[in-house]
Design an enzyme around this catalytic site. Structure first.
Site, PDB file in Angstrom:
ATOM      1  N   HIS A 135       3.449  -4.939   3.943  1.00 56.34           N
ATOM      2  CA  HIS A 135       3.441  -5.491   5.290  1.00 56.34           C
ATOM      3  C   HIS A 135       2.967  -6.941   5.250  1.00 56.34           C
ATOM      4  O   HIS A 135       2.275  -7.354   4.317  1.00 56.34           O
ATOM      5  CB  HIS A 135       2.464  -4.712   6.191  1.00 56.34           C
TER       6      HIS A 135
ATOM      7  N   GLU B 145       0.239  -4.270  11.337  1.00 55.95           N
ATOM      8  CA  GLU B 145       1.150  -4.128  10.197  1.00 55.95           C
ATOM      9  C   GLU B 145       2.554  -4.620  10.541  1.00 55.95           C
ATOM     10  O   GLU B 145       3.292  -5.022   9.662  1.00 55.95           O
ATOM     11  CB  GLU B 145       1.239  -2.668   9.763  1.00 55.95           C
TER      12      GLU B 145
ATOM     13  N   HIS C 279       0.846  -1.187   0.000  1.00 50.02           N
ATOM     14  CA  HIS C 279       0.000   0.000   0.000  1.00 50.02           C
ATOM     15  C   HIS C 279       0.880   1.234   0.000  1.00 50.02           C
ATOM     16  O   HIS C 279       2.097   1.144   0.132  1.00 50.02           O
ATOM     17  CB  HIS C 279      -1.005   0.007   1.160  1.00 50.02           C
TER      18      HIS C 279
ATOM     19  N   HIS D 264       5.135   0.510  -0.191  1.00 46.03           N
ATOM     20  CA  HIS D 264       5.754  -0.461   0.712  1.00 46.03           C
ATOM     21  C   HIS D 264       4.741  -1.550   1.041  1.00 46.03           C
ATOM     22  O   HIS D 264       3.583  -1.469   0.625  1.00 46.03           O
ATOM     23  CB  HIS D 264       6.259   0.224   1.997  1.00 46.03           C
TER      24      HIS D 264
ATOM     25  N   CYS E 112       5.618   6.307   5.013  1.00 43.94           N
ATOM     26  CA  CYS E 112       4.406   5.628   4.530  1.00 43.94           C
ATOM     27  C   CYS E 112       3.888   6.199   3.218  1.00 43.94           C
ATOM     28  O   CYS E 112       2.985   5.632   2.604  1.00 43.94           O
ATOM     29  CB  CYS E 112       3.312   5.675   5.593  1.00 43.94           C
TER      30      CYS E 112
ATOM     31  N   HIS F 265      -1.575 -10.509  -1.253  1.00 43.66           N
ATOM     32  CA  HIS F 265      -0.715 -10.174  -2.381  1.00 43.66           C
ATOM     33  C   HIS F 265      -1.395  -9.230  -3.367  1.00 43.66           C
ATOM     34  O   HIS F 265      -1.304  -9.386  -4.584  1.00 43.66           O
ATOM     35  CB  HIS F 265      -0.195 -11.444  -3.070  1.00 43.66           C
TER      36      HIS F 265
END
Length: 117
Positions: free
Chosen positions: A31, A107, A14, A29, A25, A69
């Site tokens: 998680h 996260e 995201h 990136h 953020c 994914h």
């Protein structure tokens, strides 16, 4: 009050592009997310459960199909924050299992967001 919870995992990317460019953020990136749904009831059902854990399998299927994914900006309405995901999963679960009282989303191993109306 009886409470149960079940944990689900998925990986996704995201980007919070509305944040300042120097915010970590704001960059693309990903998680390894953990989602925990919590259900509660004052009385147990005839089988002695709040709800049979097996009945929560549709949440795993939903997560695997729509979130795992994936790029969350393409999946969610609004910012793809853990807070918004917790509310999204809570509302999805509550529509299926009225005993749903909260959803937590992680996260990282040290961060959690919870939605509990």
């Amino acid at each position: 009050m009886f409470r149960i919870s079940k944990e689900f995992h998925f990986s996704a990317s995201h980007q919070l592009a509305h944040l300042p460019p120097d915010h970590q953020c704001a960059r693309l990136h990903g998680h390894n997310y953990i989602v925990v749904v919590e259900l509660a009831a004052e009385e147990l059902n005839a089988d002695g459960f709040v709800r049979d854990y097996h009945e929560l399998a549709p949440l795993k299927h939903y997560i695997d199909t729509h979130f795992d994914h994936r790029h969350l900006n393409d999946v969610l309405d609004g910012p793809s924050t853990a807070e918004n995901m917790a509310r999204h999963f809570h509302d999805w679960c509550k529509a299926r299992w009225p005993e749903t009282v909260a959803v937590r989303v992680s996260e990282t191993p040290k961060t959690w967001a919870e939605y509990r109306p």
